[in-house]
Design a protein around this motif. Structure first.
Motif, PDB file in Angstrom:
ATOM      1  N   PHE A 134      41.170 -18.198 -38.954  1.00 20.81           N
ATOM      2  CA  PHE A 134      40.055 -18.778 -38.209  1.00 20.81           C
ATOM      3  C   PHE A 134      40.379 -20.214 -37.799  1.00 20.81           C
ATOM      4  N   VAL A 135      40.947 -20.976 -38.732  1.00 22.42           N
ATOM      5  CA  VAL A 135      41.330 -22.361 -38.433  1.00 22.42           C
ATOM      6  C   VAL A 135      42.412 -22.392 -37.357  1.00 22.42           C
ATOM      7  N   ALA A 136      43.404 -21.519 -37.479  1.00 18.62           N
ATOM      8  CA  ALA A 136      44.484 -21.479 -36.481  1.00 18.62           C
ATOM      9  C   ALA A 136      43.943 -21.110 -35.105  1.00 18.62           C
ATOM     10  N   ALA A 137      42.990 -20.173 -35.067  1.00 13.50           N
ATOM     11  CA  ALA A 137      42.394 -19.796 -33.783  1.00 13.50           C
ATOM     12  C   ALA A 137      41.663 -20.965 -33.153  1.00 13.50           C
ATOM     13  N   GLY A 138      41.118 -21.852 -33.991  1.00 12.57           N
ATOM     14  CA  GLY A 138      40.418 -23.021 -33.477  1.00 12.57           C
ATOM     15  C   GLY A 138      41.321 -23.979 -32.734  1.00 12.57           C
ATOM     16  N   TRP A 139      42.621 -23.943 -33.016  1.00  9.02           N
ATOM     17  CA  TRP A 139      43.552 -24.801 -32.275  1.00  9.02           C
ATOM     18  C   TRP A 139      43.660 -24.369 -30.822  1.00  9.02           C
ATOM     19  N   MET A 140      43.491 -23.086 -30.582  1.00 11.30           N
ATOM     20  CA  MET A 140      43.590 -22.573 -29.210  1.00 11.30           C
ATOM     21  C   MET A 140      42.221 -22.414 -28.553  1.00 11.30           C
ATOM     22  N   LEU A 141      41.193 -22.220 -29.368  1.00  7.73           N
ATOM     23  CA  LEU A 141      39.829 -22.053 -28.861  1.00  7.73           C
ATOM     24  C   LEU A 141      38.952 -23.129 -29.491  1.00  7.73           C
ATOM     25  N   PRO A 142      38.852 -24.299 -28.871  1.00  4.36           N
ATOM     26  CA  PRO A 142      38.136 -25.429 -29.481  1.00  4.36           C
ATOM     27  C   PRO A 142      36.692 -25.126 -29.858  1.00  4.36           C
ATOM     28  N   TRP A 143      36.059 -24.184 -29.189  1.00  7.58           N
ATOM     29  CA  TRP A 143      34.661 -23.896 -29.511  1.00  7.58           C
ATOM     30  C   TRP A 143      34.499 -23.320 -30.913  1.00  7.58           C
ATOM     31  N   LEU A 144      35.597 -22.830 -31.502  1.00  9.49           N
ATOM     32  CA  LEU A 144      35.534 -22.321 -32.865  1.00  9.49           C
ATOM     33  C   LEU A 144      35.427 -23.440 -33.899  1.00  9.49           C
ATOM     34  N   THR A 145      35.650 -24.680 -33.479  1.00  8.57           N
ATOM     35  CA  THR A 145      35.599 -25.803 -34.412  1.00  8.57           C
ATOM     36  C   THR A 145      34.212 -26.444 -34.464  1.00  8.57           C
ATOM     37  N   GLY A 146      33.246 -25.864 -33.783  1.00 11.76           N
ATOM     38  CA  GLY A 146      31.901 -26.415 -33.792  1.00 11.76           C
ATOM     39  C   GLY A 146      31.257 -26.329 -35.170  1.00 11.76           C
ATOM     40  N   SER A 147      30.201 -27.098 -35.371  1.00  8.94           N
ATOM     41  CA  SER A 147      29.504 -27.110 -36.656  1.00  8.94           C
ATOM     42  C   SER A 147      28.599 -25.890 -36.780  1.00  8.94           C
ATOM     43  N   LEU A 148      28.406 -25.474 -38.017  1.00 11.83           N
ATOM     44  CA  LEU A 148      27.575 -24.313 -38.307  1.00 11.83           C
ATOM     45  C   LEU A 148      26.459 -24.710 -39.267  1.00 11.83           C
ATOM     46  N   PRO A 149      25.308 -24.104 -39.145  1.00 12.05           N
ATOM     47  CA  PRO A 149      24.211 -24.409 -40.082  1.00 12.05           C
ATOM     48  C   PRO A 149      24.542 -23.889 -41.472  1.00 12.05           C
ATOM     49  N   ALA A 150      24.057 -24.609 -42.475  1.00 11.94           N
ATOM     50  CA  ALA A 150      24.259 -24.163 -43.855  1.00 11.94           C
ATOM     51  C   ALA A 150      23.414 -22.926 -44.116  1.00 11.94           C
ATOM     52  N   ARG A 151      24.052 -21.878 -44.613  1.00 11.03           N
ATOM     53  CA  ARG A 151      23.359 -20.638 -44.917  1.00 11.03           C
ATOM     54  C   ARG A 151      23.677 -20.208 -46.338  1.00 11.03           C
ATOM     55  N   PHE A 152      22.631 -19.814 -47.062  1.00 11.04           N
ATOM     56  CA  PHE A 152      22.839 -19.334 -48.428  1.00 11.04           C
ATOM     57  C   PHE A 152      23.697 -18.074 -48.422  1.00 11.04           C
ATOM     58  N   SER A 153      23.493 -17.212 -47.429  1.00 10.79           N
ATOM     59  CA  SER A 153      24.254 -15.954 -47.370  1.00 10.79           C
ATOM     60  C   SER A 153      25.741 -16.220 -47.240  1.00 10.79           C
ATOM     61  N   ALA A 154      26.101 -17.211 -46.420  1.00 14.68           N
ATOM     62  CA  ALA A 154      27.515 -17.536 -46.240  1.00 14.68           C
ATOM     63  C   ALA A 154      28.121 -18.066 -47.539  1.00 14.68           C
ATOM     64  N   LYS A 155      27.370 -18.907 -48.245  1.00 17.01           N
ATOM     65  CA  LYS A 155      27.857 -19.437 -49.516  1.00 17.01           C
ATOM     66  C   LYS A 155      27.998 -18.323 -50.549  1.00 17.01           C
ATOM     67  N   ALA A 156      27.037 -17.402 -50.549  1.00 15.20           N
ATOM     68  CA  ALA A 156      27.085 -16.298 -51.507  1.00 15.20           C
ATOM     69  C   ALA A 156      28.286 -15.391 -51.244  1.00 15.20           C
ATOM     70  N   VAL A 157      28.541 -15.107 -49.969  1.00 18.22           N
ATOM     71  CA  VAL A 157      29.685 -14.262 -49.614  1.00 18.22           C
ATOM     72  C   VAL A 157      30.985 -14.941 -50.017  1.00 18.22           C
ATOM     73  N   ALA A 158      31.091 -16.247 -49.737  1.00 20.23           N
ATOM     74  CA  ALA A 158      32.308 -16.985 -50.076  1.00 20.23           C
ATOM     75  C   ALA A 158      32.539 -17.015 -51.584  1.00 20.23           C
ATOM     76  N   ALA A 159      31.476 -17.285 -52.340  1.00 19.17           N
ATOM     77  CA  ALA A 159      31.602 -17.325 -53.796  1.00 19.17           C
ATOM     78  C   ALA A 159      31.957 -15.951 -54.358  1.00 19.17           C
ATOM     79  N   GLY A 160      31.420 -14.909 -53.740  1.00 17.72           N
ATOM     80  CA  GLY A 160      31.671 -13.561 -54.224  1.00 17.72           C
ATOM     81  C   GLY A 160      33.116 -13.127 -54.095  1.00 17.72           C
TER      82      GLY A 160
END
Length: 245
Positions: free
Chosen positions: A172-198
């Motif tokens: 995802f980070v590497a894709a952001g080098w070619m597609l700058p819109w992927l580097t935008g900020s994202l809202p904090a979500r509990f679901s995203a944190k839960a998935v990452a921790a899992g």
């Protein structure tokens, strides 16, 4: 984990960054020595552990320099300790792959403690008023590398497809080098944190060998599905926002 704000030294921290990192390097060597005695860590493990410690030192020093940070705060030191434990996990995984025999108990123990401490550093940062964007990034990178290393170990048992879990964030980070819109900020979500921790929890359970291989495959596949859903949702949101970049 959170680094201190620019040009400040964290409350109650007397040592400057270079000494803090030197102490972490010494602890890494002590841990590798302990793993040699207790788990028979070989040359490949030592090379991996030392290489990891050198990379951590360089990357953290560079990030702190760009943020004009003079010392790590209390929460930073918690994550630095986690990073040392992950160095031990890295050494064990590499040594196991080379030697063909994994020291499973110390690997699971180190990874479990590192995961447990992930719930500590954020709270410490908020209570001590040392929250920062760079600190959050440091914490995220630490988590991501642990997941990558664990995915390598689990892939040796369940198949190479598990490497997608460890590599997706870097892709995802590497894709952001070619597609700058992927580097935008994202809202904090509990679901995203839960998935990452899992991801880390599931990979430790799978690596521990306490489940039949078929059950481990199902569990890891479910974790991967959740991760793909989370990344897909974030990508779609960033794509919709690309016109504002």
């Amino acid at each position: 984990m959170y680094l201190q704000s620019p040009l400040t030294t964290s409350p109650g921290t007397a040592l400057p960054l270079d000494r803090q990192q030197a102490a972490a390097a010494v602890l890494q060597l002590v841990l590798l020595g302990a793993l040699t005695t207790a788990a028979g860590l070989g040359p490949a493990g030592w090379l991996a552990g030392i290489g990891y410690a050198a990379g951590l030192h360089a990357l953290l020093a560079g990030a702190a320099r760009r943020a004009r940070t003079e010392a790590l705060g209390p929460a930073d030191l918690v994550t630095l300790g986690r990073a040392v434990l992950i160095g031990g996990v890295t050494a064990l995984v590499v040594d196991g792959l080379v030697a063909g025999q994994l020291a499973l108990v110390p690997l699971v123990a180190l990874a479990s403690v590192a995961l447990a401490l992930d719930f500590v550093d954020g709270r410490v940062a908020r209570r001590t008023g040392t929250v920062s964007e760079l600190g959050a990034r440091f914490d995220m990178e630490t988590d991501a590398f642990l997941v990558l290393v664990l995915s390598v170990q689990v892939a040796a048992v369940t198949g190479p497809w598990v490497l997608v879990i460890g590599g997706l964030r870097y892709a995802f980070v590497a894709a952001g080098w070619m597609l700058p819109w992927l580097t935008g900020s994202l809202p904090a979500r509990f679901s995203a944190k839960a998935v990452a921790a899992g991801q880390g929890i599931v990979l430790v359970v799978a690596a521990a060998g306490i489940l039949p291989v078929a059950a481990a495959v199902v569990l890891v596949a479910a974790a991967l599905t959740a991760l793909l859903w989370s990344f897909g949702r974030d990508t779609l949101l960033l794509y919709r926002r690309r016109a504002t970049l």
